[in-house]
Motif scaffolding. Structure first.
Motif, PDB file in Angstrom:
ATOM      1  N   LEU A  21       0.834  -1.206   0.000  1.00 61.22           N
ATOM      2  CA  LEU A  21       0.000   0.000   0.000  1.00 61.22           C
ATOM      3  C   LEU A  21       0.866   1.251   0.000  1.00 61.22           C
ATOM      4  CD1 LEU A  21      -2.951   1.273   0.456  1.00 61.22           C
ATOM      5  CD2 LEU A  21      -2.273   1.385   2.855  1.00 61.22           C
ATOM      6  N   ASN A  22       1.844   1.312   0.887  1.00 62.95           N
ATOM      7  CA  ASN A  22       2.726   2.472   0.972  1.00 62.95           C
ATOM      8  C   ASN A  22       3.502   2.691  -0.322  1.00 62.95           C
ATOM      9  OD1 ASN A  22       1.921   2.946   3.598  1.00 62.95           O
ATOM     10  ND2 ASN A  22       3.678   1.909   4.529  1.00 62.95           N
ATOM     11  N   ALA A  23       3.959   1.585  -0.935  1.00 61.64           N
ATOM     12  CA  ALA A  23       4.742   1.694  -2.173  1.00 61.64           C
ATOM     13  C   ALA A  23       3.876   2.226  -3.318  1.00 61.64           C
ATOM     14  CB  ALA A  23       5.329   0.333  -2.532  1.00 61.64           C
ATOM     15  N   LEU A  24       2.643   1.749  -3.419  1.00 59.87           N
ATOM     16  CA  LEU A  24       1.752   2.212  -4.485  1.00 59.87           C
ATOM     17  C   LEU A  24       1.384   3.680  -4.300  1.00 59.87           C
ATOM     18  CD1 LEU A  24      -0.605  -0.895  -4.785  1.00 59.87           C
ATOM     19  CD2 LEU A  24       0.998  -0.089  -6.529  1.00 59.87           C
ATOM     20  N   LEU A  25       1.183   4.095  -3.044  1.00 58.39           N
ATOM     21  CA  LEU A  25       0.835   5.487  -2.759  1.00 58.39           C
ATOM     22  C   LEU A  25       2.057   6.390  -2.741  1.00 58.39           C
ATOM     23  CD1 LEU A  25      -1.707   4.937   0.170  1.00 58.39           C
ATOM     24  CD2 LEU A  25      -2.252   5.521  -2.203  1.00 58.39           C
ATOM     25  N   ASN A  26       3.238   5.766  -2.646  1.00 62.30           N
ATOM     26  CA  ASN A  26       4.499   6.510  -2.545  1.00 62.30           C
ATOM     27  C   ASN A  26       4.530   7.381  -1.292  1.00 62.30           C
ATOM     28  OD1 ASN A  26       7.087   7.122  -3.443  1.00 62.30           O
ATOM     29  ND2 ASN A  26       6.402   8.941  -4.563  1.00 62.30           N
ATOM     30  N   GLU A  27       3.971   6.858  -0.206  1.00 65.47           N
ATOM     31  CA  GLU A  27       4.005   7.540   1.088  1.00 65.47           C
ATOM     32  C   GLU A  27       3.818   6.511   2.190  1.00 65.47           C
ATOM     33  OE1 GLU A  27       0.100   9.391   2.481  1.00 65.47           O
ATOM     34  OE2 GLU A  27      -0.017   9.725   0.313  1.00 65.47           O
ATOM     35  N   ASN A  28       4.241   6.867   3.401  1.00 65.43           N
ATOM     36  CA  ASN A  28       4.108   5.958   4.532  1.00 65.43           C
ATOM     37  C   ASN A  28       2.738   6.127   5.169  1.00 65.43           C
ATOM     38  OD1 ASN A  28       6.720   4.850   4.320  1.00 65.43           O
ATOM     39  ND2 ASN A  28       7.591   6.625   5.386  1.00 65.43           N
ATOM     40  N   ARG A  29       1.736   5.564   4.521  1.00 66.02           N
ATOM     41  CA  ARG A  29       0.361   5.695   5.006  1.00 66.02           C
ATOM     42  C   ARG A  29       0.055   4.671   6.093  1.00 66.02           C
ATOM     43  NH1 ARG A  29      -3.569   5.906   7.217  1.00 66.02           N
ATOM     44  NH2 ARG A  29      -5.702   6.399   6.540  1.00 66.02           N
ATOM     45  N   ALA A  30       0.570   3.468   5.954  1.00 65.80           N
ATOM     46  CA  ALA A  30       0.285   2.404   6.919  1.00 65.80           C
ATOM     47  C   ALA A  30       1.527   2.086   7.736  1.00 65.80           C
ATOM     48  CB  ALA A  30      -0.202   1.153   6.191  1.00 65.80           C
TER      49      ALA A  30
END
Length: 458
Positions: free
Chosen positions: A239-248
């Motif tokens: 998830l974080n890689a696809l969003l390119n941010e540390n969301r989870a």
């Protein structure tokens, strides 16, 4: 006829360069004239339509200046609502706009209901209901592609197709009535095959529109995509890689994700609603158990499943249990952590996925472009042409299904050899159901339901 005048703040709450207070109705220009002081002593009641005027909003009773503004005066019928419309451009921020709105209401306007400006545009005949619904779709569009199709609908893409089908059906009814009213006149008989072919042609046109609705729904609402797998398979990292941010939150501890995390990702114009789920496994821990149940619920509601396997661990009972849960679902099989030594049995994955799986590393981003392309191709197998029509509104789809059922009933009536008046009843019902899309046959409850989804000020 709508007699009152409405007003609302049309811009979002918060600090900004400009806020807009909108007024619409027969007293709009009179109201602004009561609270506007022009630098050039201009009376707004006498100005030309579609002109902008600089000055101040002030309280007439005590002379207090509220704000420095630009006022747009637009006279009916060439306005958004086809009524007199005034837009007050004041300084941005909640307080300036709120104080001006309160002054407008004090001078005779009523606070607008959600979507009431657009509702008046519909009721006054400027747009039909499908175009009105496109307005809210434009506001809520999540990608440039969803915005594009909302704009197409606003320009009449669905309206024009519905009108074409309705006109075809009206011609069939007119001919049937001619036969019924003037049986002895020299009226060309509507041969059975001509009537049947006319109805079948309308069904064909409806089917073509309905066929596009699933892609259209995804573009409008997003593709519900659940990322699932056993604990610590790398779902949150993906998830974080696809969003390119540390969301989870990501740790080496299995069961870190306890609840559903939802985020939107734009893949070539498709809004992807990514749902990061708790790892699915048997557990007695109360909080984790709730998370697992929510994961299973997310699977049931998902359009697409991304099943993540851990390359650094062999396949386990938990993997096979998950495979049983996702039976008959659209699935993309992903082998994650290929940057680590491999202990997974790839041959078993090949058996499960019929050789279709993607190898990725959420840590190095290797394979993510292939995953994104795979998701896109599952929605648009043959791509998407620039002028392709898509039905994006599910209310419209439901009305089309009802109209289709009416036309199938027509064919059944003809096959049974019943008289023309029975056929005309079903044809009229089909027209009424098509009219639900454009709003011509919509009752007050449906109209109110549609416009209640709008924000105040639009």
């Amino acid at each position: 006829m709508i007699d009152d005048t409405i007003a609302a703040i049309s811009t979002a709450v918060g600090e900004a360069g400009i806020s807009i207070v909108r007024i619409s109705g027969k007293n709009a220009i009179q109201i602004i004239s009561n609270i506007f002081k022009s630098k050039r002593n201009i009376d707004l009641k006498n100005v030309k339509s579609h002109t902008v005027h600089y000055g101040f909003i002030y309280e007439k009773d005590n002379g207090e200046i509220y704000d420095e503004v630009l006022v747009n005066v637009m006279r009916s019928p060439n306005t958004y609502t086809k009524e007199d419309v005034v837009e007050i451009n004041c300084h941005g921020g909640y307080i300036p706009a709120k104080r001006i709105l309160e002054l407008v209401l004090k001078n005779g306007a009523r606070l607008a209901e959600p979507g009431e400006f657009t509702k008046r545009a519909f009721l006054n005949g400027r747009i039909d209901m499908s175009q009105a619904e496109a307005v809210i779709d434009i506001i809520r569009s999540k990608t440039s592609l969803s915005n594009k199709y909302a704009m197409m609908q606003l320009k009449g893409s669905i309206k024009n197709r519905i009108e074409e089908i309705k006109n075809d059906l009206v011609k069939l009814i007119a001919h049937i009535f001619a036969l019924m009213d003037f049986p002895d006149e020299d009226v060309e008989l509507f041969k059975d095959d001509e009537l049947v072919n006319g109805i079948k042609e309308s069904i064909f046109k409806i089917d073509k529109i309905i066929e596009s609705s699933e892609k259209g729904r995804i573009i409008r609402e997003g593709l519900n995509t659940a990322i699932i797998g056993k604990p610590n398979a790398g779902k949150s990292s993906l998830l974080n890689a696809l969003l390119n941010e540390n969301r989870a939150i990501v740790t080496d501890i299995p069961g870190t994700t306890r609840d559903i995390i939802e985020e939107y990702l734009n893949i070539r114009g498709i809004p992807i609603k990514l749902i990061d789920t708790a790892g699915i496994r048997e557990t007695k821990e109360v909080v984790e158990k709730i998370g697992v149940e929510r994961s299973k619920e997310a699977i049931n509601n998902a359009d697409l499943i991304i099943l993540v396997f851990d390359n650094s661990r062999p396949l386990e009972k938990e993997d096979y249990d998950i495979l049983n849960i996702i039976e008959n679902k659209n699935v993309i099989y992903v082998v994650n952590k290929i940057d680590l030594p491999s202990y997974i049995n790839i041959e078993e994955i090949r058996k499960i996925s019929n050789s279709k799986y993607i190898k990725i590393s959420s840590k190095t981003n290797e394979g993510l472009d292939i995953l994104e392309n795979t998701v896109y191709n599952m929605v648009f197998e043959n791509g998407l042409s620039n002028d392709e029509f898509l039905l994006t509104n599910m209310r419209h789809r439901d009305a089309l299904y009802k109209a289709r059922e009416n036309l199938l009933s027509c064919l059944d009536t003809i096959n049974k050899g019943l008289t023309e008046d029975f056929v005309s009843i079903d044809l009229n019902s089909a027209i009424d159901n098509l009219g639900l899309i454009t709003g011509e046959t919509a009752n007050e409850d449906l109209i109110n339901e549609v416009f209640s989804k709008f924000c105040v000020g639009k």
